[in-house]
Enzyme design. Sequence first.
Site, mmCIF file in Angstrom:
data_model
loop_
_atom_site.group_PDB
_atom_site.id
_atom_site.type_symbol
_atom_site.label_atom_id
_atom_site.label_comp_id
_atom_site.label_asym_id
_atom_site.label_seq_id
_atom_site.Cartn_x
_atom_site.Cartn_y
_atom_site.Cartn_z
ATOM 1 N N HIS A 160 0.365 2.462 -3.525
ATOM 2 C CA HIS A 160 -0.472 1.608 -2.682
ATOM 3 C C HIS A 160 -1.926 1.668 -3.147
ATOM 4 C CE1 HIS A 160 2.694 2.389 0.617
ATOM 5 N NE2 HIS A 160 2.710 1.091 0.401
ATOM 6 N N CYS A 247 -1.318 7.770 5.644
ATOM 7 C CA CYS A 247 -0.097 7.017 5.963
ATOM 8 C C CYS A 247 0.627 7.513 7.207
ATOM 9 C CB CYS A 247 0.843 6.988 4.775
ATOM 10 S SG CYS A 247 1.220 8.577 4.144
HETATM 11 C C1 CIR Z 1 7.615 4.707 0.782
HETATM 12 O O1 CIR Z 1 7.869 4.656 -0.415
HETATM 13 O O2 CIR Z 1 7.497 3.687 1.468
HETATM 14 C C2 CIR Z 1 7.447 6.052 1.427
HETATM 15 N N1 CIR Z 1 8.348 6.988 0.821
HETATM 16 C C3 CIR Z 1 6.026 6.557 1.289
HETATM 17 C C4 CIR Z 1 5.043 5.657 1.976
HETATM 18 C C5 CIR Z 1 3.652 6.184 1.929
HETATM 19 N N2 CIR Z 1 2.775 5.298 2.591
HETATM 20 C C6 CIR Z 1 1.476 5.265 2.404
HETATM 21 O O3 CIR Z 1 0.943 5.996 1.586
HETATM 22 N N3 CIR Z 1 0.767 4.372 3.087
#
Ligand code: CIR
Length: 254
Positions: A160, A247
């Site tokens: 991201h 997140c």
């Molecule tokens: C994903 O790949 O969607 C999750 N394993 C990790 C998401 C992390 N989100 C973020 O950094 N905003």
Amino acid sequence: MLVAITRAISPAIVHCELTHQPRVAIDFALARAQHAEYEERLTEAGCTVERLQTTPDLADSVFIEDIAVVFPEFAVVTRPGAESRRAETPAVRKALEKYRTLRSIEAPGTLDGGDVLVMGHRVFVGRSRRTNPEGIEQLRRIVETHKYQIISVPVERSLHLKSAVSGISDDTLLINRRWVDADVFSDLSLVEVDESEPGAANALRIGNEIIFPAGYPKTTARLEAQGFRMRPIDVGELTKAEGAVTCCSLVFRA
Ligand code: CIR
């Protein structure tokens, strides 16, 4: 009142989405303990924490930031880029509707909150594997009525945008220039992560405090030397699921 909405870790986190990292075993009990400690940091920083429940099928539910973007005037419920994450939205929508008027990203648009970096009335949006141009265009139409300007930023080397750059004061960003082109942020102050700590660019600023992963001592020291008030937190198990500190919450003024 400052609210932080979090979401419980699902036992299915062991099957989470992974993009850049190999799968390594996650200790579920330890992950839960680290998450509880993260919520304590939020409370210490002045937030009222509201934790949503999860279900056994929502592998990535703890990473609630991706499911909504909360502005002072309204909130946007996203359509996550990973199909496995789309079932996360209804509970988050329900939690937010008591605080904000809601708008939504619709198919074929996709947008992850982790790609949205709001700095005042400028909204930097990562064009990434998760966030497509249609999603960005929909966000533009929603926010421009409230005088926000969208700046689209290519994201190719991290999951991201906020894996590569995050806000640490009203006009300062913490950035890993090797993962995102810094030119677009040229009128903001930039603090670079230590070269040996590429994953350190994700920091959660709450007021004057920075909740920050404990695994990045050199970047921590650099920020402390510049006067930032660092609140370290061990999120090692969540890092194995490619998550970090921004997140795991949606923080906003109620
Ligand atoms: C994903 O790949 O969607 C999750 N394993 C990790 C998401 C992390 N989100 C973020 O950094 N905003």
